[in-house]
Design a protein around this motif. Structure first.
Motif, PDB file in Angstrom:
ATOM      1  N   GLU A 182       7.313  13.755 -10.569  1.00 59.18           N
ATOM      2  CA  GLU A 182       8.240  13.488 -10.912  1.00 59.18           C
ATOM      3  C   GLU A 182       8.124  12.830 -12.490  1.00 59.18           C
ATOM      4  O   GLU A 182       7.612  11.068 -12.302  1.00 59.18           O
ATOM      5  CB  GLU A 182       9.252  13.159 -10.777  1.00 59.18           C
ATOM      6  N   GLU A 183       7.366  12.643 -13.862  1.00 60.32           N
ATOM      7  CA  GLU A 183       6.775  12.068 -14.778  1.00 60.32           C
ATOM      8  C   GLU A 183       8.039  10.874 -15.100  1.00 60.32           C
ATOM      9  O   GLU A 183       7.526   9.575 -15.138  1.00 60.32           O
ATOM     10  CB  GLU A 183       6.964  13.068 -15.884  1.00 60.32           C
ATOM     11  N   ARG A 184       9.028  11.045 -15.574  1.00 59.41           N
ATOM     12  CA  ARG A 184      10.277  10.121 -15.447  1.00 59.41           C
ATOM     13  C   ARG A 184      10.095   9.278 -14.700  1.00 59.41           C
ATOM     14  O   ARG A 184      10.278   7.294 -15.376  1.00 59.41           O
ATOM     15  CB  ARG A 184      11.465  10.066 -16.344  1.00 59.41           C
ATOM     16  N   GLY A 185      10.466   9.311 -13.136  1.00 62.63           N
ATOM     17  CA  GLY A 185      10.401   8.704 -12.304  1.00 62.63           C
ATOM     18  C   GLY A 185       8.737   7.855 -12.769  1.00 62.63           C
ATOM     19  O   GLY A 185       8.831   6.621 -11.804  1.00 62.63           O
ATOM     20  N   ARG A 186       7.409   8.161 -11.517  1.00 65.91           N
ATOM     21  CA  ARG A 186       6.931   7.708 -11.818  1.00 65.91           C
ATOM     22  C   ARG A 186       6.662   6.879 -13.711  1.00 65.91           C
ATOM     23  O   ARG A 186       6.671   5.180 -12.433  1.00 65.91           O
ATOM     24  CB  ARG A 186       5.705   8.700 -11.989  1.00 65.91           C
ATOM     25  N   ARG A 187       7.018   6.812 -14.564  1.00 63.19           N
ATOM     26  CA  ARG A 187       7.350   6.052 -15.309  1.00 63.19           C
ATOM     27  C   ARG A 187       7.745   5.042 -15.402  1.00 63.19           C
ATOM     28  O   ARG A 187       7.120   3.977 -15.535  1.00 63.19           O
ATOM     29  CB  ARG A 187       7.248   7.372 -16.341  1.00 63.19           C
ATOM     30  N   GLU A 188       8.513   5.263 -14.890  1.00 62.72           N
ATOM     31  CA  GLU A 188       9.763   3.690 -14.580  1.00 62.72           C
ATOM     32  C   GLU A 188       9.510   2.730 -14.056  1.00 62.72           C
ATOM     33  O   GLU A 188       9.600   1.850 -14.075  1.00 62.72           O
ATOM     34  CB  GLU A 188      11.245   4.935 -14.917  1.00 62.72           C
ATOM     35  N   MET A 189       9.491   3.660 -12.576  1.00 61.93           N
ATOM     36  CA  MET A 189       8.787   2.651 -11.303  1.00 61.93           C
ATOM     37  C   MET A 189       7.125   1.943 -11.642  1.00 61.93           C
ATOM     38  O   MET A 189       7.110   0.982 -11.592  1.00 61.93           O
ATOM     39  CB  MET A 189       8.640   3.585  -9.893  1.00 61.93           C
ATOM     40  N   LYS A 190       6.437   2.273 -11.923  1.00 63.46           N
ATOM     41  CA  LYS A 190       4.757   1.771 -12.747  1.00 63.46           C
ATOM     42  C   LYS A 190       5.760   1.201 -13.643  1.00 63.46           C
ATOM     43  O   LYS A 190       4.652  -0.301 -13.227  1.00 63.46           O
ATOM     44  CB  LYS A 190       3.878   3.219 -13.701  1.00 63.46           C
ATOM     45  N   SER A 191       6.496   1.033 -14.415  1.00 59.16           N
ATOM     46  CA  SER A 191       6.870  -0.425 -15.456  1.00 59.16           C
ATOM     47  C   SER A 191       7.562  -1.468 -14.423  1.00 59.16           C
ATOM     48  O   SER A 191       7.381  -2.855 -14.599  1.00 59.16           O
ATOM     49  CB  SER A 191       7.957   0.226 -16.036  1.00 59.16           C
ATOM     50  N   VAL A 192       8.102  -0.855 -13.347  1.00 62.02           N
ATOM     51  CA  VAL A 192       8.884  -2.086 -12.536  1.00 62.02           C
ATOM     52  C   VAL A 192       7.924  -2.172 -11.705  1.00 62.02           C
ATOM     53  O   VAL A 192       7.963  -3.666 -11.561  1.00 62.02           O
ATOM     54  CB  VAL A 192       9.690  -1.329 -12.037  1.00 62.02           C
ATOM     55  N   VAL A 193       6.801  -1.560 -10.989  1.00 58.09           N
ATOM     56  CA  VAL A 193       6.293  -2.659  -9.901  1.00 58.09           C
ATOM     57  C   VAL A 193       4.844  -3.623 -10.925  1.00 58.09           C
ATOM     58  O   VAL A 193       5.145  -4.737 -10.546  1.00 58.09           O
ATOM     59  CB  VAL A 193       5.512  -1.629 -10.003  1.00 58.09           C
ATOM     60  N   LEU A 194       4.892  -2.967 -12.315  1.00 61.18           N
ATOM     61  CA  LEU A 194       3.435  -3.981 -13.031  1.00 61.18           C
ATOM     62  C   LEU A 194       4.287  -4.894 -13.906  1.00 61.18           C
ATOM     63  O   LEU A 194       3.953  -6.333 -13.716  1.00 61.18           O
ATOM     64  CB  LEU A 194       3.377  -2.932 -14.730  1.00 61.18           C
ATOM     65  N   SER A 248       0.639  -1.151   0.171  1.00 61.51           N
ATOM     66  CA  SER A 248       0.179   0.072   0.101  1.00 61.51           C
ATOM     67  C   SER A 248       1.056   1.433   0.147  1.00 61.51           C
ATOM     68  O   SER A 248       0.517   1.958  -0.709  1.00 61.51           O
ATOM     69  CB  SER A 248      -1.360  -0.152   1.293  1.00 61.51           C
ATOM     70  N   HIS A 249       2.029   1.312   1.018  1.00 64.19           N
ATOM     71  CA  HIS A 249       2.789   2.368   1.192  1.00 64.19           C
ATOM     72  C   HIS A 249       3.654   3.042  -0.638  1.00 64.19           C
ATOM     73  O   HIS A 249       4.169   3.677  -1.047  1.00 64.19           O
ATOM     74  CB  HIS A 249       3.939   2.019   1.653  1.00 64.19           C
ATOM     75  N   ILE A 250       4.213   1.740  -0.811  1.00 68.70           N
ATOM     76  CA  ILE A 250       4.481   1.770  -2.334  1.00 68.70           C
ATOM     77  C   ILE A 250       3.826   2.217  -4.191  1.00 68.70           C
ATOM     78  O   ILE A 250       3.200   2.718  -4.132  1.00 68.70           O
ATOM     79  CB  ILE A 250       5.181   0.194  -2.706  1.00 68.70           C
ATOM     80  N   LEU A 251       2.578   1.502  -3.215  1.00 68.49           N
ATOM     81  CA  LEU A 251       1.699   2.356  -4.300  1.00 68.49           C
ATOM     82  C   LEU A 251       1.124   3.690  -3.884  1.00 68.49           C
ATOM     83  O   LEU A 251       0.777   4.484  -5.547  1.00 68.49           O
ATOM     84  CB  LEU A 251       0.105   1.604  -4.038  1.00 68.49           C
ATOM     85  N   GLU A 252       0.914   4.391  -3.189  1.00 64.02           N
ATOM     86  CA  GLU A 252       0.151   4.819  -2.697  1.00 64.02           C
ATOM     87  C   GLU A 252       2.056   6.158  -3.370  1.00 64.02           C
ATOM     88  O   GLU A 252       1.353   7.658  -3.703  1.00 64.02           O
ATOM     89  CB  GLU A 252       0.623   5.810  -1.238  1.00 64.02           C
TER      90      GLU A 252
END
Length: 551
Positions: free
Chosen positions: A289-301, A278-282
């Motif tokens: 930060e667009e780039r960091g958010r996009r990369e971490m979304k790919s990693v978590v997925l 839950s903490h990671i998702l939040e």
């Protein structure tokens, strides 16, 4: 530096190699170099090299292949590392140096078939009071001149052996030694006061071999030092991590603290995963930060997809889905507030600095919803999302009041839902599918031109196939209502409207060519044209596998 002699007997030849080793003040070697063993085990291939013809007067090979001790006085034997079998105490299974060559035998073309024996001796016989002989594979023998008090103080294995036999100068022989090299090094570590300094330059794989031998010898202090090393050193790659964990878990000795090592891969906190996820998702959803958010979304997925392949309890799966749906509802509430704010008449008259944060936040929330929909689809749990999205009539009514540049990201969510239903990844009820089309198809049509030209990841053919298949899952009357409404939009907009002609053809055939439930019709269902038309419809509905319309 003391020296050892490495004796190798091959094809009647005796080769002696001097190998330097470090000797402690007590007169014993300390941690010999692995090169000693590696060079010893490498056998040259003299048979493949051209040789000069032997003189006719030369003695036959079987006469030259005699014992080393026969050619030297017995008094000279202790000075050399090459000792006879009788003095080594080597078992009869070990290939003997004195074995004579049979009179008739087939020639051997491979060097490994040649009888040979490799022997290494460590330590000073004059100062030692115990001899340990290690018998390894392929006749590899190591004789260690050691000190009884050192081995008894450090090894429960040797302490028990020595207590059983009490001669003046005992000799302990270990048969079938699995890892002679590491066994020699482990015994050498008994002479080290700072064992950690010796291990610091070793690799993880070598330390795992040492700790295995140390457990067999009952060398507790060595095992503890190895565990301290493994706790501190980085583990490179998943394979090495698995080897470390499996090796540590196999340790059965009492009083050995394996917990610090295992804490790297396990936690003592009960059920921490739900709160951590839950903490990671939040953190990911609230990142600006667009780039960091996009990369971490790919990693978590990617990581969640890997978890989907692992067996897990239904309780943990449901708890993860509940967390995701809680975040979805929060994003939906946020988007609705932002849409209401942007739909106000005075909003358009505000300065760019006032409008830009609102538009940026709308884009962020829509992207978050699209990402979570992809996660739920992978987890086969997106049916409830379709229900939530279909019930957003207020949001859909506000959609037309906003500029297309601000609202088209919401239409991407609708497109993903239609593609998922068309591929069978979502199985919402009939009422949900109908409500979804009634609520969101027209907003999608309104944004279609922008989606085609403004979104590089938008796949028009995939989306149109998904919309058409979703429509064709409804009852025929509802198909007719939706498709006739679409027809009016398509005749006005052309390419700026989804092309649902394939779905329109299927509906046409169902309505006019095969009226199964036609009132007053006496034509049976198995009419002669039915199989042919059914096959054509199946060909239409069995389209090319769909791809995701948006990344």
């Amino acid at each position: 530096m003391a020296e050892i002699r490495l004796t190798k007997v091959e094809q009647g030849q005796t080769k002696i190699r001097n190998v330097p080793i470090a000797v402690t003040p007590e007169g014993f070697w300390c941690c010999p170099s692995p090169n000693v063993f590696q060079k010893s085990l490498k056998t040259p291939n003299p048979l493949n090299k051209p040789k000069a013809p032997l003189p006719t007067t030369q003695t036959p090979a079987h006469k030259k292949q005699t014992s080393v001790t026969e050619k030297r006085p017995a008094s000279a034997a202790p000075k050399s590392g090459a000792v006879s079998d009788e003095k080594r105490g080597v078992s009869s299974d070990t290939p003997s140096v004195t074995a004579s060559v049979p009179a008739e035998r087939t020639p051997r073309s491979k060097t490994e078939n040649v009888p040979r024996k490799v022997s290494i001796e460590f330590g000073e016989p004059g100062t030692s009071d115990l001899r340990v002989i290690l018998l390894g594979k392929q006749g590899f023998t190591v004789k260690l001149n050691v000190h009884k008090n050192i081995l008894v103080a450090n090894s429960s294995f040797f302490a028990n052996k020595i207590s059983v036999q009490q001669p003046v100068f005992p000799c302990i022989e270990i048969d079938d030694c699995e890892d002679v090299e590491i066994c020699v090094e482990t015994i050498g570590l008994m002479y080290c006061k700072e064992m950690k300094q010796r291990l610091i330059k070793q690799s993880v794989s070598r330390v795992l071999r040492i700790i295995k031998v140390a457990e067999q010898l009952g060398f507790q202090s060595c095992m503890q030092s190895c565990l301290e090393y493994l706790e501190a050193v980085p583990w490179v790659g998943e394979e090495e991590e698995e080897r470390v964990v499996s090796s540590v878990l196999r340790l059965q000795s009492d009083g050995i603290g394996v917990t610090p090592v295992l804490k790297r891969v396990s936690s003592d906190i009960s059920k921490p995963h739900k709160d951590t996820f839950s903490h990671i998702l939040e953190l990911v959803l609230k990142s600006n930060e667009e780039r960091g958010r996009r990369e971490m979304k790919s990693v978590v997925l990617k990581l969640l997809r890997e978890n989907n392949c692992l067996p897990s309890s239904s309780g943990s799966v449901d708890s993860y889905n509940e967390i995701i749906y809680g975040s979805c509802r929060s994003c939906l509430d946020s988007i609705l507030i932002l849409f209401k704010q942007a739909a106000e008449p005075e909003f358009s008259s505000n300065s760019t600095d006032c409008r830009e944060p609102v538009v940026k936040q709308m884009v962020l929330e829509a992207d978050n919803l699209s990402w979570m929909l992809e996660i739920l689809t992978d987890r086969q749990a997106a049916d409830e999302f379709a229900v939530m999205w279909a019930s957003q009539q207020e949001l859909a009514s506000l959609h037309t009041k906003l500029p297309i540049v601000s609202r088209h990201h919401v239409s991407c969510i609708t497109a993903k839902l239609f593609v998922g239903i068309g591929k069978g990844e979502l199985l919402p009820s009939k009422d949900t599918r109908n409500l979804l089309l009634q609520t969101w198809l027209q907003p999608l049509i309104n944004d279609y031109s922008w989606l085609q030209h403004g979104s590089r990841s938008f796949d028009r053919k995939v989306v149109e196939e998904g919309i058409g298949r979703t429509i064709l899952t409804l009852p025929l009357e509802e198909q007719q209502s939706i498709l006739l409404s679409w027809l009016g939009s398509f005749l006005k907009s052309g390419d700026n409207c989804p092309n649902l002609q394939r779905a329109f053809e299927v509906w046409w055939r169902r309505t006019f060519v095969r009226p199964y439930a036609e009132t007053g019709s006496t034509r049976p269902l198995d009419h002669v044209t039915t199989p042919k038309l059914a096959t054509r419809e199946a060909m239409i509905e069995e389209a090319t596998p769909l791809r995701s319309p948006v990344a």
